[in-house]
Design a protein around this motif. Structure first.
Motif, PDB file in Angstrom:
ATOM      1  N   ASP A 104      -1.394  39.600   0.611  1.00 16.28           N
ATOM      2  CA  ASP A 104      -1.368  41.035   0.873  1.00 16.28           C
ATOM      3  C   ASP A 104      -2.475  41.765   0.117  1.00 16.28           C
ATOM      4  O   ASP A 104      -3.239  42.508   0.716  1.00 16.28           O
ATOM      5  N   GLN A 105      -2.573  41.570  -1.179  1.00  9.20           N
ATOM      6  CA  GLN A 105      -3.707  42.068  -1.938  1.00  9.20           C
ATOM      7  C   GLN A 105      -4.787  40.987  -1.910  1.00  9.20           C
ATOM      8  O   GLN A 105      -4.539  39.850  -2.318  1.00  9.20           O
ATOM      9  N   HIS A 106      -5.981  41.338  -1.454  1.00  4.99           N
ATOM     10  CA  HIS A 106      -6.997  40.324  -1.161  1.00  4.99           C
ATOM     11  C   HIS A 106      -7.814  39.977  -2.408  1.00  4.99           C
ATOM     12  O   HIS A 106      -9.034  40.193  -2.470  1.00  4.99           O
ATOM     13  N   HIS A 107      -7.127  39.453  -3.393  1.00  6.52           N
ATOM     14  CA  HIS A 107      -7.776  39.011  -4.622  1.00  6.52           C
ATOM     15  C   HIS A 107      -6.922  37.905  -5.235  1.00  6.52           C
ATOM     16  O   HIS A 107      -5.920  37.475  -4.643  1.00  6.52           O
ATOM     17  N   TYR A 108      -7.320  37.447  -6.422  1.00  6.34           N
ATOM     18  CA  TYR A 108      -6.520  36.463  -7.153  1.00  6.34           C
ATOM     19  C   TYR A 108      -6.118  37.062  -8.490  1.00  6.34           C
ATOM     20  O   TYR A 108      -6.944  37.630  -9.220  1.00  6.34           O
ATOM     21  N   LEU A 154     -12.454  41.499   0.676  1.00  3.69           N
ATOM     22  CA  LEU A 154     -12.148  41.355  -0.740  1.00  3.69           C
ATOM     23  C   LEU A 154     -11.614  42.669  -1.293  1.00  3.69           C
ATOM     24  O   LEU A 154     -12.083  43.747  -0.912  1.00  3.69           O
ATOM     25  N   ALA A 155     -10.623  42.598  -2.194  1.00  4.13           N
ATOM     26  CA  ALA A 155     -10.032  43.794  -2.797  1.00  4.13           C
ATOM     27  C   ALA A 155     -10.376  43.858  -4.277  1.00  4.13           C
ATOM     28  O   ALA A 155     -10.766  42.862  -4.892  1.00  4.13           O
ATOM     29  N   GLU A 156     -10.197  45.033  -4.856  1.00  4.56           N
ATOM     30  CA  GLU A 156     -10.537  45.229  -6.264  1.00  4.56           C
ATOM     31  C   GLU A 156      -9.429  44.714  -7.174  1.00  4.56           C
ATOM     32  O   GLU A 156      -8.279  44.535  -6.745  1.00  4.56           O
ATOM     33  N   THR A 157      -9.760  44.494  -8.449  1.00 14.53           N
ATOM     34  CA  THR A 157      -8.788  43.959  -9.407  1.00 14.53           C
ATOM     35  C   THR A 157      -8.740  44.739 -10.719  1.00 14.53           C
ATOM     36  O   THR A 157      -7.840  44.507 -11.527  1.00 14.53           O
ATOM     37  N   ALA A 164     -13.460  49.257   3.626  1.00 14.56           N
ATOM     38  CA  ALA A 164     -14.578  49.842   4.372  1.00 14.56           C
ATOM     39  C   ALA A 164     -15.824  48.978   4.306  1.00 14.56           C
ATOM     40  O   ALA A 164     -16.677  49.033   5.186  1.00 14.56           O
ATOM     41  N   GLN A 165     -15.934  48.160   3.252  1.00 13.61           N
ATOM     42  CA  GLN A 165     -17.119  47.319   3.099  1.00 13.61           C
ATOM     43  C   GLN A 165     -17.016  46.001   3.864  1.00 13.61           C
ATOM     44  O   GLN A 165     -18.031  45.346   4.106  1.00 13.61           O
ATOM     45  N   ALA A 166     -15.795  45.590   4.220  1.00 15.03           N
ATOM     46  CA  ALA A 166     -15.581  44.356   4.983  1.00 15.03           C
ATOM     47  C   ALA A 166     -16.344  43.185   4.355  1.00 15.03           C
ATOM     48  O   ALA A 166     -17.127  42.506   5.016  1.00 15.03           O
ATOM     49  N   ILE A 167     -16.102  42.941   3.067  1.00 19.25           N
ATOM     50  CA  ILE A 167     -16.808  41.873   2.344  1.00 19.25           C
ATOM     51  C   ILE A 167     -16.248  40.525   2.789  1.00 19.25           C
ATOM     52  O   ILE A 167     -15.076  40.212   2.561  1.00 19.25           O
TER      53      ILE A 167
END
Length: 616
Positions: free
Chosen positions: A289-293, A323-326, A537-540
């Motif tokens: 769900d959150q696109h990080h580790y 990718l999401a922020e952490t 928005a950046q679609a990394i």
């Protein structure tokens, strides 16, 4: 060849290699928002999980027998752009995966016997065609079925995007015993339990957009899990969202449902003499769900993370989506918080602390998310979402002309810009019309954002203010350009020509300034759905990964968090064993490395008390 070239082979491949979802493209955003709203409404009045009670019941079997160590892969948030999704699918399907370690030695890890897809198997919204193009096609081409090769088991839990068609497509793909390439699906419902090894249970929950766990699902787990748990058993629970982190970001009740499942299904059961402890314990929570580790570990009696015996909660949503922020993740948690509204809960709650690396790390996360507001970067939200740029251009076109009507700057002039500037003072009617238009627009924006995206009034008002500022700047820039041209000796223009120049200029300048102000607006959001747009928005597409875990005969589980910093974007075609056309990387995927681990979690922590804490 590139993904766009592969599109010409759609009829041969059987699917269309899709690009990354552009989340702020207005039509796509509107369609997703409408589906999300409809899914929420229908979920309130027609819970499809309850309908599943008529489907076959029973533990999900392993598709192929496994002897010795059992290898389990976990990938989540995967069905997005072809390059990212297929890169991960290729690594998951490889017979042997070579992983770089910090020490410089390669790890050789075998293909998983079980693959768990941890939610959001398709983007932006579930449909039969979306699953074909974004999930089934990439996974089938990455690991085609081969005669004589054991079939790994594929299991899946639904995320919110899987629920956007009411779970219809998800059940057709994952609950009918279909094969997806070399993987075999075995579950019959949107949730499952598997006895993966002696003393180890693998569980997948369906939380249906954050709602209560339905009674048929609870009955399923009581029959196929709770009734069979033995003292010392370990349970791995896969869920669609990191509810533990939600207690810090969305309110203290975020963990209530998972805590209820832990207390009533895993740690205790109803017997002839009343409630009795099972002696089993959840050892690992897994989610995407959150696109990080990130990883949280229960604290021991000494106040430090208990890596071996403490409960681990891991988020690994790196399967293919942006990718999401952490850097805003909380350092410590209490599960459930003392302020939770649960009537029956552990007091005090379980303390947890974030340990190990995050991916991306905090410094990289800060650097990446700021790019969304930098027009000089190719990651600026306007360049990454051309539809948004166009849409804001039209918004600013209307806004600039409304503002101009008030100050008399955009009234058609018969001969020159000077005449425009000397135009009559606006009438009371035009001023009133502007006030009414802004009021109606503000109310409409507030209503839409509140209903579709959950924005609060403050957020909507802030967005309006930023766009009004952009409108004023657009108008000033347009007038400044016209005055500069006049001062340089430009001959007077006919009124209709001047009007056309003003129209084109207000749209073009407004598109750039309005989008730039929207990017700055995103940077002001501390958390929530709108804040997540900074990264979506950046679609990394780069920076992806998954978990590979080994259940060992001694009862412990060894976890490897694996990432690849650069995905494959160059592909070749070959022929699969069944004669079908297959897409493979043109060159070997490099840079596959161990981010975290091996992390060893011990199963036999002894019988547990009702608080879930190991006895002293």
């Amino acid at each position: 060849m590139k993904r766009r070239e592969l599109l010409a082979l759609e009829s041969v491949l059987g699917f269309a290699p899709a690009g990354m979802t552009r989340w702020l493209d207005p039509p796509a955003l509107a369609r997703t928002a409408i589906k999300a709203g409809m899914a929420k409404v229908f979920a309130d009045y027609g819970d499809k999980r309850e309908v599943q009670a008529v489907l076959p019941s029973g533990p999900a079997p392993l598709a192929s027998p496994v002897e010795g160590d059992v290898w389990i892969d976990f990938a989540a948030d995967l069905g997005d752009g072809f390059d990212a999704t297929t890169t991960i699918a290729t690594l998951l399907g490889a017979p042997t995966l070579f992983v770089d370690t910090p020490g410089g030695n390669d790890l050789e890890l075998p293909r998983g016997d079980v693959l768990v897809l941890g939610g959001d198997e398709v983007y932006p919204a579930a449909s039969a065609r979306a699953y074909e193009n974004r999930t089934i096609g990439p996974y089938a081409t990455a690991f085609p079925a081969e005669p004589g090769i054991p079939r790994p088991t594929m299991l899946a839990v639904p995320g919110n995007h899987d629920w956007y068609d009411g779970l219809t497509s998800f059940l057709r793909v994952f609950a009918r015993g279909a094969r997806i390439g070399g993987w075999q699906t075995t579950q019959t419902r949107s949730y499952f339990v598997v006895a993966v090894a002696p003393g180890w249970w693998l569980v997948g929950l369906d939380s249906q957009l954050g709602e209560y766990i339905d009674e048929p699902q609870l009955d399923y787990f009581r029959e196929h899990l709770t009734a069979h748990l033995q003292p010392g058993d370990g349970v791995i629970v896969c869920t669609a969202a990191p509810a533990w982190v939600h207690t810090a970001s969305k309110g203290p009740d975020g963990f209530n449902q998972l805590h209820f499942f832990d207390r009533t299904i895993v740690r205790n059961r109803e017997g002839a003499a009343g409630t009795e402890p099972t002696g089993a314990a959840i050892r690992l929570w897994l989610t995407g769900d959150q696109h990080h580790y990130s990883r949280y570990v229960q604290l021991g009696p000494d106040g430090e993370p208990d890596e071996a015996y403490g409960i681990q909660a891991i988020t690994c949503g790196l399967g293919g989506a942006y990718l999401a922020e952490t850097h805003r993740l909380p350092e410590t948690l209490e599960l459930p918080p003392a302020t939770s509204r649960m009537r029956t809960k552990d007091v005090p709650g379980m303390p947890m602390r974030r340990v190990g690396p995050t991916y991306p790390d905090a410094a990289t996360s800060r650097r990446l998310y700021r790019r969304v507001a930098n027009p000089l970067s190719r990651w600026w939200l306007g360049w990454r979402n051309p539809g948004l740029l166009v849409g804001i251009g039209w918004v600013q076109f209307v806004l600039a002309w409304l503002l101009g009507a008030v100050v008399g700057l955009v009234q058609p002039a018969p001969d020159s810009i000077g005449a425009v500037l000397r135009g009559p003072v606006p009438t009371t009617a035009s001023a009133l019309a502007l006030v009414v238009a802004i009021a109606l627009g503000s109310w409409l924006l507030h209503w839409l954002t509140s209903v579709l995206f959950g924005w609060g009034g403050v957020v909507a008002t802030r967005a309006i203010v930023f766009q009004l500022v952009a409108g004023c700047l657009t108008l000033l820039a347009l007038v400044g350009l016209l005055l500069a041209a006049r001062s340089l000796g430009m001959p007077p223009l006919p009124g209709i020509v001047l009007l056309g120049v003003a129209a084109i200029g207000s749209w073009g300048i407004g598109a750039l300034l309005g989008t730039a102000m929207f990017g700055l607006f995103l940077l002001t959001q501390p958390s929530g759905t709108v804040a997540s747009w900074r990264m979506s928005a950046q679609a990394i597409a780069d920076h992806k990964g998954f978990l590979r875990m080994r259940l060992q005969p001694n009862g412990s589980i060894e976890i490897h968090a694996i990432v690849v910093d650069r995905i494959c974007t160059d592909w070749a075609t070959t022929t699969a064993p069944d004669g079908a056309l297959r897409v493979v990387p043109a060159t070997r995927i490099t840079g596959v490395r161990l981010l975290d681990g091996p992390i060893t979690v011990t199963r036999n922590r002894g019988a547990t008390s009702d608080t879930g804490k190991a006895p002293a």
